[in-house]
Design an enzyme around this catalytic site. Structure first.
Site, PDB file in Angstrom:
ATOM      1  CE  LYS A  40     -20.061  16.424 -36.944  1.00  0.00           C
ATOM      2  NZ  LYS A  40     -20.702  15.210 -36.391  1.00  0.00           N
ATOM      3  CG  ASN A  88     -24.279  10.516 -30.134  1.00  0.00           C
ATOM      4  OD1 ASN A  88     -25.045  11.427 -30.390  1.00  0.00           O
ATOM      5  ND2 ASN A  88     -24.406   9.858 -28.982  1.00  0.00           N
ATOM      6  CB  THR A  89     -25.120   5.791 -32.867  1.00  0.00           C
ATOM      7  OG1 THR A  89     -25.700   6.998 -33.370  1.00  0.00           O
ATOM      8  CG2 THR A  89     -26.189   4.723 -32.783  1.00  0.00           C
ATOM      9  CB  ALA A  98     -20.458   9.170 -39.443  1.00  0.00           C
ATOM     10  N   GLY A  99     -20.204   6.113 -38.243  1.00  0.00           N
ATOM     11  CA  GLY A  99     -20.082   4.735 -38.677  1.00  0.00           C
ATOM     12  C   GLY A  99     -19.361   3.799 -37.732  1.00  0.00           C
ATOM     13  N   GLY A 137     -24.666   6.474 -37.770  1.00  0.00           N
ATOM     14  CA  GLY A 137     -25.501   5.567 -36.999  1.00  0.00           C
ATOM     15  C   GLY A 137     -25.562   4.150 -37.508  1.00  0.00           C
TER      16      GLY A 137
END
Length: 260
Positions: free
Chosen positions: A100, A209-210, A187-188, A161
């Protein structure tokens, strides 16, 4: 079976998860197991996968025999940094080529630097890497990355995040309609409904992830995300009913009613 295919390899799960920000490798393992993910991302500059033999390794918690590792270039701000990092990852993972790529623009927003991303992608593809690439939600840049030879395009939903969810579904829809390789929202995502919406739009997968690691109960949130991605994909395949502005339509038949 409706499988996700990336770089000619098929996966049953359309949820990809990161391995950072957990309290320890045990929590990482339990969350990944609950998510059902088969592809896991690892930040080469931040996570030990053999660089330090004296420290615990993620490879012990998540064996490469069971998961497809997706080394990423988190924390890189230039094309050269990203290229060096992924060449190191290939050495550490015995020639592993699926990666990635992310090249960030600044440390505050973590917004992608698309100019450096395009430069790095071109070099990495020529060097034999199978590049999944994090980028903005600009359809023109997405097409250029596909033309370079990237195996998946990964537009952001909102800032890394942030948990703000999908802020511009219209741009994502343009990318989905124009790109032939898998489109993975990256993301987001903040909660399960964000993941479901991404899949309902027609995205091929979601990476997060987050949203999991930052939840009060990461393992339970991982389970919720698994269900959300599956439900969103099924809804997309089923084809939603058309929206009818200012027009009601009764759910039950209006013919043959008692008293008529």
């Amino acid at each position: 079976m409706d499988q996700l295919v990336i770089a000619s390899k098929a996966y049953s799960s359309r949820l990809l998860v990161g391995t950072g920000k957990y309290k320890d490798f045990d929590e990482t393992r339990r969350a990944v197991e609950a998510s059902g993910a088969e592809i896991v991302t690892v930040a080469i500059r931040r996570t030990n996968i053999g660089q330090d033999a004296s420290q615990p390794s993620l490879l012990d918690a998540l064996p490469p025999s069971q998961y497809t590792y997706l080394p990423n270039t988190a924390g890189c701000y230039t094309a050269d940094e990203a290229i060096r990092t992924l060449r190191l990852a290939r050495e550490l993972l015995d020639g592993h080529s699926l990666v990635k790529l992310e090249v960030l623009g600044d440390p505050q927003s973590l917004y992608p630097n698309v100019v450096e991303t395009l430069k790095a992608a071109e070099v990495l593809v020529k060097d034999g890497f199978q590049v999944m690439v994090y980028t903005s939600d600009d359809p023109i840049i997405a097409k250029q990355l596909e033309d370079i030879g990237c195996v998946a395009i990964m537009p952001l939903a909102s800032l890394i995040g942030s948990g703000m969810g999908i802020l511009n579904p219209w741009n994502l829809q343009i990318i989905i309609d124009r790109i032939k390789v898998p489109v993975v929202v990256d993301a987001g995502v903040g909660t399960a409904s964000d993941a479901a919406i991404a899949m309902e739009l027609g995205c091929d997968a979601v990476l997060m992830n987050t949203a999991i690691a930052g939840a009060e109960n990461p393992v339970l949130m991982a389970s919720a995300m698994k269900k959300a991605v599956e439900a969103g994909r099924e809804a997309y395949l089923a084809g939603r009913m058309p929206k009818k502005i200012y027009t009601a339509s009764p759910s039950s038949p209006t013919t043959g009613m008692i008293g008529t």
